[in-house]
Design an enzyme around this catalytic site. Structure first.
Site, PDB file in Angstrom:
ATOM      1  N   GLU A  99       9.297   2.581 -15.662  1.00 39.81           N
ATOM      2  CA  GLU A  99       7.836   2.586 -15.661  1.00 39.81           C
ATOM      3  C   GLU A  99       7.325   3.793 -14.887  1.00 39.81           C
ATOM      4  O   GLU A  99       6.144   3.872 -14.548  1.00 39.81           O
ATOM      5  CB  GLU A  99       7.278   1.285 -15.090  1.00 39.81           C
ATOM      6  CG  GLU A  99       7.714   0.995 -13.673  1.00 39.81           C
ATOM      7  CD  GLU A  99       7.161  -0.305 -13.144  1.00 39.81           C
ATOM      8  OE1 GLU A  99       5.933  -0.430 -13.069  1.00 39.81           O
ATOM      9  OE2 GLU A  99       7.965  -1.184 -12.797  1.00 39.81           O
ATOM     10  N   CYS A 133       8.032  -3.723 -14.332  1.00 37.03           N
ATOM     11  CA  CYS A 133       9.348  -3.991 -13.744  1.00 37.03           C
ATOM     12  C   CYS A 133      10.221  -4.887 -14.616  1.00 37.03           C
ATOM     13  O   CYS A 133      11.354  -5.196 -14.257  1.00 37.03           O
ATOM     14  CB  CYS A 133       9.181  -4.598 -12.352  1.00 37.03           C
ATOM     15  SG  CYS A 133       8.221  -3.538 -11.263  1.00 37.03           S
ATOM     16  N   THR A 148       5.623  -0.721   0.191  1.00 39.52           N
ATOM     17  CA  THR A 148       6.503  -1.335  -0.807  1.00 39.52           C
ATOM     18  C   THR A 148       6.938  -0.302  -1.855  1.00 39.52           C
ATOM     19  O   THR A 148       7.089  -0.624  -3.031  1.00 39.52           O
ATOM     20  CB  THR A 148       5.833  -2.554  -1.487  1.00 39.52           C
ATOM     21  OG1 THR A 148       4.603  -2.132  -2.087  1.00 39.52           O
ATOM     22  CG2 THR A 148       5.536  -3.650  -0.483  1.00 39.52           C
ATOM     23  N   SER A 175      -1.288  -9.452  -7.782  1.00 39.07           N
ATOM     24  CA  SER A 175       0.073  -9.308  -8.324  1.00 39.07           C
ATOM     25  C   SER A 175       0.968 -10.439  -7.827  1.00 39.07           C
ATOM     26  O   SER A 175       1.852 -10.902  -8.558  1.00 39.07           O
ATOM     27  CB  SER A 175       0.666  -7.937  -7.992  1.00 39.07           C
ATOM     28  OG  SER A 175       1.060  -7.863  -6.644  1.00 39.07           O
ATOM     29  N   HIS A 217      13.145 -10.497  -9.289  1.00 41.55           N
ATOM     30  CA  HIS A 217      12.561  -9.169  -9.084  1.00 41.55           C
ATOM     31  C   HIS A 217      12.015  -9.144  -7.657  1.00 41.55           C
ATOM     32  O   HIS A 217      11.304 -10.061  -7.244  1.00 41.55           O
ATOM     33  CB  HIS A 217      11.445  -8.929 -10.102  1.00 41.55           C
ATOM     34  CG  HIS A 217      10.591  -7.746  -9.765  1.00 41.55           C
ATOM     35  ND1 HIS A 217      11.127  -6.521  -9.480  1.00 41.55           N
ATOM     36  CD2 HIS A 217       9.244  -7.614  -9.631  1.00 41.55           C
ATOM     37  CE1 HIS A 217      10.152  -5.672  -9.179  1.00 41.55           C
ATOM     38  NE2 HIS A 217       8.998  -6.316  -9.272  1.00 41.55           N
ATOM     39  N   LYS A 269       8.686 -16.289  -1.806  1.00 40.53           N
ATOM     40  CA  LYS A 269       7.436 -16.923  -2.264  1.00 40.53           C
ATOM     41  C   LYS A 269       7.649 -17.546  -3.645  1.00 40.53           C
ATOM     42  O   LYS A 269       7.223 -18.670  -3.912  1.00 40.53           O
ATOM     43  CB  LYS A 269       6.326 -15.867  -2.373  1.00 40.53           C
ATOM     44  CG  LYS A 269       5.730 -15.388  -1.059  1.00 40.53           C
ATOM     45  CD  LYS A 269       4.683 -14.305  -1.377  1.00 40.53           C
ATOM     46  CE  LYS A 269       4.203 -13.560  -0.153  1.00 40.53           C
ATOM     47  NZ  LYS A 269       3.275 -14.322   0.675  1.00 40.53           N
ATOM     48  N   ASN A 304      11.172  -1.036  -3.253  1.00 42.45           N
ATOM     49  CA  ASN A 304      10.933  -1.453  -4.629  1.00 42.45           C
ATOM     50  C   ASN A 304      11.494  -0.417  -5.598  1.00 42.45           C
ATOM     51  O   ASN A 304      11.028   0.721  -5.629  1.00 42.45           O
ATOM     52  CB  ASN A 304       9.427  -1.641  -4.867  1.00 42.45           C
ATOM     53  CG  ASN A 304       9.150  -2.341  -6.189  1.00 42.45           C
ATOM     54  OD1 ASN A 304      10.070  -2.647  -6.950  1.00 42.45           O
ATOM     55  ND2 ASN A 304       7.881  -2.608  -6.451  1.00 42.45           N
ATOM     56  N   SER A 325       4.648  -6.593 -13.977  1.00 43.90           N
ATOM     57  CA  SER A 325       3.190  -6.739 -13.918  1.00 43.90           C
ATOM     58  C   SER A 325       2.554  -6.433 -15.263  1.00 43.90           C
ATOM     59  O   SER A 325       3.063  -5.640 -16.047  1.00 43.90           O
ATOM     60  CB  SER A 325       2.614  -5.784 -12.865  1.00 43.90           C
ATOM     61  OG  SER A 325       2.993  -6.206 -11.590  1.00 43.90           O
TER      62      SER A 325
HETATM   63  N1  COA Z   1       4.698 -10.328  11.910  1.00 40.39           N
HETATM   64  C1  COA Z   1       5.155 -11.064  10.871  1.00 40.39           C
HETATM   65  N2  COA Z   1       4.487 -11.178   9.691  1.00 40.39           N
HETATM   66  C2  COA Z   1       3.311 -10.542   9.564  1.00 40.39           C
HETATM   67  C3  COA Z   1       2.768  -9.773  10.624  1.00 40.39           C
HETATM   68  C4  COA Z   1       3.522  -9.674  11.844  1.00 40.39           C
HETATM   69  N3  COA Z   1       3.102  -8.948  12.858  1.00 40.39           N
HETATM   70  N4  COA Z   1       1.581  -9.254  10.201  1.00 40.39           N
HETATM   71  C5  COA Z   1       1.399  -9.689   8.937  1.00 40.39           C
HETATM   72  N5  COA Z   1       2.431 -10.473   8.545  1.00 40.39           N
HETATM   73  C6  COA Z   1       2.654 -11.102   7.245  1.00 40.39           C
HETATM   74  C7  COA Z   1       1.424 -11.714   6.627  1.00 40.39           C
HETATM   75  O1  COA Z   1       1.159 -12.998   7.151  1.00 40.39           O
HETATM   76  C8  COA Z   1       1.822 -11.741   5.164  1.00 40.39           C
HETATM   77  O2  COA Z   1       2.706 -12.812   4.929  1.00 40.39           O
HETATM   78  P1  COA Z   1       2.344 -13.930   3.815  1.00 40.39           P
HETATM   79  O3  COA Z   1       2.186 -13.182   2.515  1.00 40.39           O
HETATM   80  O4  COA Z   1       3.538 -14.816   3.831  1.00 40.39           O
HETATM   81  O5  COA Z   1       1.074 -14.556   4.266  1.00 40.39           O
HETATM   82  C9  COA Z   1       2.655 -10.467   5.001  1.00 40.39           C
HETATM   83  O6  COA Z   1       3.017 -10.070   6.328  1.00 40.39           O
HETATM   84  C10 COA Z   1       1.883  -9.315   4.344  1.00 40.39           C
HETATM   85  O7  COA Z   1       0.643  -9.220   4.974  1.00 40.39           O
HETATM   86  P2  COA Z   1      -0.682  -8.879   4.136  1.00 40.39           P
HETATM   87  O8  COA Z   1      -1.815  -8.888   5.081  1.00 40.39           O
HETATM   88  O9  COA Z   1      -0.766  -9.722   2.910  1.00 40.39           O
HETATM   89  O10 COA Z   1      -0.292  -7.375   3.736  1.00 40.39           O
HETATM   90  P3  COA Z   1      -1.040  -6.324   2.830  1.00 40.39           P
HETATM   91  O11 COA Z   1      -2.469  -6.615   2.644  1.00 40.39           O
HETATM   92  O12 COA Z   1      -0.651  -5.010   3.400  1.00 40.39           O
HETATM   93  O13 COA Z   1      -0.359  -6.521   1.384  1.00 40.39           O
HETATM   94  C11 COA Z   1       1.304  -6.373  -0.291  1.00 40.39           C
HETATM   95  C12 COA Z   1       1.019  -6.709   1.165  1.00 40.39           C
HETATM   96  C13 COA Z   1       2.750  -6.725  -0.608  1.00 40.39           C
HETATM   97  C14 COA Z   1       0.407  -7.184  -1.223  1.00 40.39           C
HETATM   98  C15 COA Z   1       1.074  -4.862  -0.482  1.00 40.39           C
HETATM   99  O14 COA Z   1       2.071  -4.158   0.196  1.00 40.39           O
HETATM  100  C16 COA Z   1       1.054  -4.401  -1.936  1.00 40.39           C
HETATM  101  O15 COA Z   1       0.002  -4.395  -2.558  1.00 40.39           O
HETATM  102  N6  COA Z   1       2.212  -3.998  -2.479  1.00 40.39           N
HETATM  103  C17 COA Z   1       2.331  -3.545  -3.834  1.00 40.39           C
HETATM  104  C18 COA Z   1       2.270  -4.664  -4.857  1.00 40.39           C
HETATM  105  C19 COA Z   1       3.418  -5.541  -4.895  1.00 40.39           C
HETATM  106  O16 COA Z   1       4.473  -5.236  -4.362  1.00 40.39           O
HETATM  107  N7  COA Z   1       3.217  -6.679  -5.603  1.00 40.39           N
HETATM  108  C20 COA Z   1       4.173  -7.700  -5.738  1.00 40.39           C
HETATM  109  C21 COA Z   1       4.266  -8.345  -7.097  1.00 40.39           C
HETATM  110  S1  COA Z   1       4.987  -7.316  -8.361  1.00 40.39           S
END
Ligand code: COA
Length: 392
Positions: free
Chosen positions: A83, A115, A156, A205, A237, A246, A280, A312
């Protein structure tokens, strides 16, 4: 009868990049508490391509050891899943075909669905081998995951390629019928043709992935698949390794099981070692999970593995594989660990410079700096044509 033939993954090899950025360096830059990366998303570091690496050099580096071990005889099809394609018309696999010196009597094609693409490639390969069990198909999944600097997605990123030889009487994993399928038109992640970095709605996502996990399982069960308890491990994945956790908890809930954390750890814990340090690798990631699972110490002979491939947009598939007796003699554990350990740490400034690199689009001649020590390199661009070199 071709339909009774066991078909699956006969060999698996992977490659990743020259450089690695530890998440500690990213956290130092953006002030994030490191626990969010190490625990919250389950990532330690990410592979970063050198200026002279791309999906072709990684794909060729992953596939070369397979050709070295088995030769090219019987390989009449190469399917390259990605991709992060480098051309809207020409399949990246054609460059790999040339770099590996494969015979001209080969069909080469590129597949895309975020993916999920490598799983489509695997299933198409199985179909071709059913038609003629003498044939083998080289499946290559190669991706560079790239999000905007200073965006939530930045943590990521990653890059890797997995090459798989698909054939009859496989040495590693037999792939079973049926598959559970799921497609839904969602905008959780996409990359318009004019953009280098993907666009992502991270929370959307995650939700879309969970819905797809449930949807594929529902269809898998309706198609007469195995019961959940029959699987001894699950390769998901892994856009970040916590996503597998999750999804698995969601699946257990959906199937009416108590979420027992010891069980979750047993089902997933052996599948995350490579993705946690590579980041990733998009379509390669579910097969990096398989490599990590097979490379760990426990004997998996005869055990059933569940695969959940999600792309996705979205398309997902759940299917099962059985580990073949004697598989350990065919693993590439040492080479796999070496591919990860050989990476050189890059500091945040160096990573940022590499992230911002792109070729000018004026058709001029541009050489790339020689940075990779890998067997193949992207030497430059001239007249809009990418120039590749084989080192050894
Ligand atoms: N210690 C431990 N955990 C912590 C923490 C700390 N100090 N601070 C935050 N966290 C945890 C949060 O509670 C959360 O866990 P949860 O999802 O179990 O609630 C996790 O870390 C991520 O925090 P979040 O605030 O959701 O992070 P973010 O807004 O930066 O987004 C992604 C995380 C993965 C959504 C972001 O990196 C992203 O958009 N990635 C690309 C898309 C992707 O990978 N999608 C997946 C499906 S294909």
């Amino acid at each position: 009868m071709a339909s009774d033939t066991a078909i699956g993954i006969h060999d698996l090899s992977f490659a990743t990049t020259e450089f690695v950025l530890p998440h500690t360096a990213l956290a130092d830059h953006n002030g994030t508490e490191i626990g969010k990366y190490h625990i919250g998303i389950g990532q330690q570091s990410m592979s970063v391509p050198a200026a002279d690496e791309d999906i072709v050099t990684m794909g060729a580096a992953a596939a070369a050891p397979i050709i070295a071990r088995h030769g090219a005889e019987g390989i009449r099809t190469v399917v390259f899943a990605t991709e992060s394609s480098i051309d809207q018309a020409k399949a990246a696999g054609v460059y790999v075909h040339s770099l590996l010196g494969l015979p001209s009597a080969t069909r080469v094609v590129e597949l895309k669905q975020a993916c999920y693409g490598a799983t489509a490639a695997l299933q198409f390969a199985i179909g071709l081998v059913h038609r003629n069990p003498e044939h083998r198909v080289l499946v290559i999944a190669s991706d560079v995951s790239k999000y905007e600097l200073d965006s939530p997605g930045e943590a990521t990123q990653g890059a890797a390629a997995v090459a798989m030889l698909v054939g009859a009487d496989p040495a590693l994993v037999r792939i079973e019928e049926p598959s559970g399928l799921f497609t839904a038109d969602v905008m959780d992640f996409w990359r318009p043709n004019y953009r280098d970095a993907a666009l992502v709605d991270g929370q959307e996502s995650i939700t879309a992935y969970l819905q797809a996990a449930q949807g594929t399982w529902k269809d898998y069960a309706e198609q007469g698949g195995r019961a959940l308890d029959e699987f001894s491990a699950f390769c998901y994945h892994q856009p970040f390794t916590k996503m597998a956790y999750k999804a698995h908890r969601h699946l257990l809930n959906y199937c009416g099981h108590e979420v027992d954390e010891a069980r979750v750890a047993r089902d997933l814990g052996r599948t995350t070692a490579y993705n946690a340090v590579v980041g990733n690798s998009y379509t390669a990631s579910v097969y990096l999970a398989l490599a990590a699972l097979l490379d760990q110490a426990d004997d998996m002979t005869g055990q059933a593995i569940g695969f959940l491939s999600y792309g996705s947009g979205s398309v997902a598939e759940f299917f099962a594989g059985t580990v073949v007796p004697g598989y350990r003699e065919h693993l590439r554990t040492e080479a796999n660990r070496e591919a990860i350990d050989r990476r050189k740490p890059v500091d945040y400034a160096g990573y940022r410079e590499l992230h911002q690199r792109s070729f000018p689009a004026d058709g001029g001649e541009y050489a790339t700096p020689s940075q990779t020590g890998g067997p193949f390199r992207l030497a430059g661009l001239n007249g809009h044509k990418r120039l590749y070199e084989r080192r050894r």
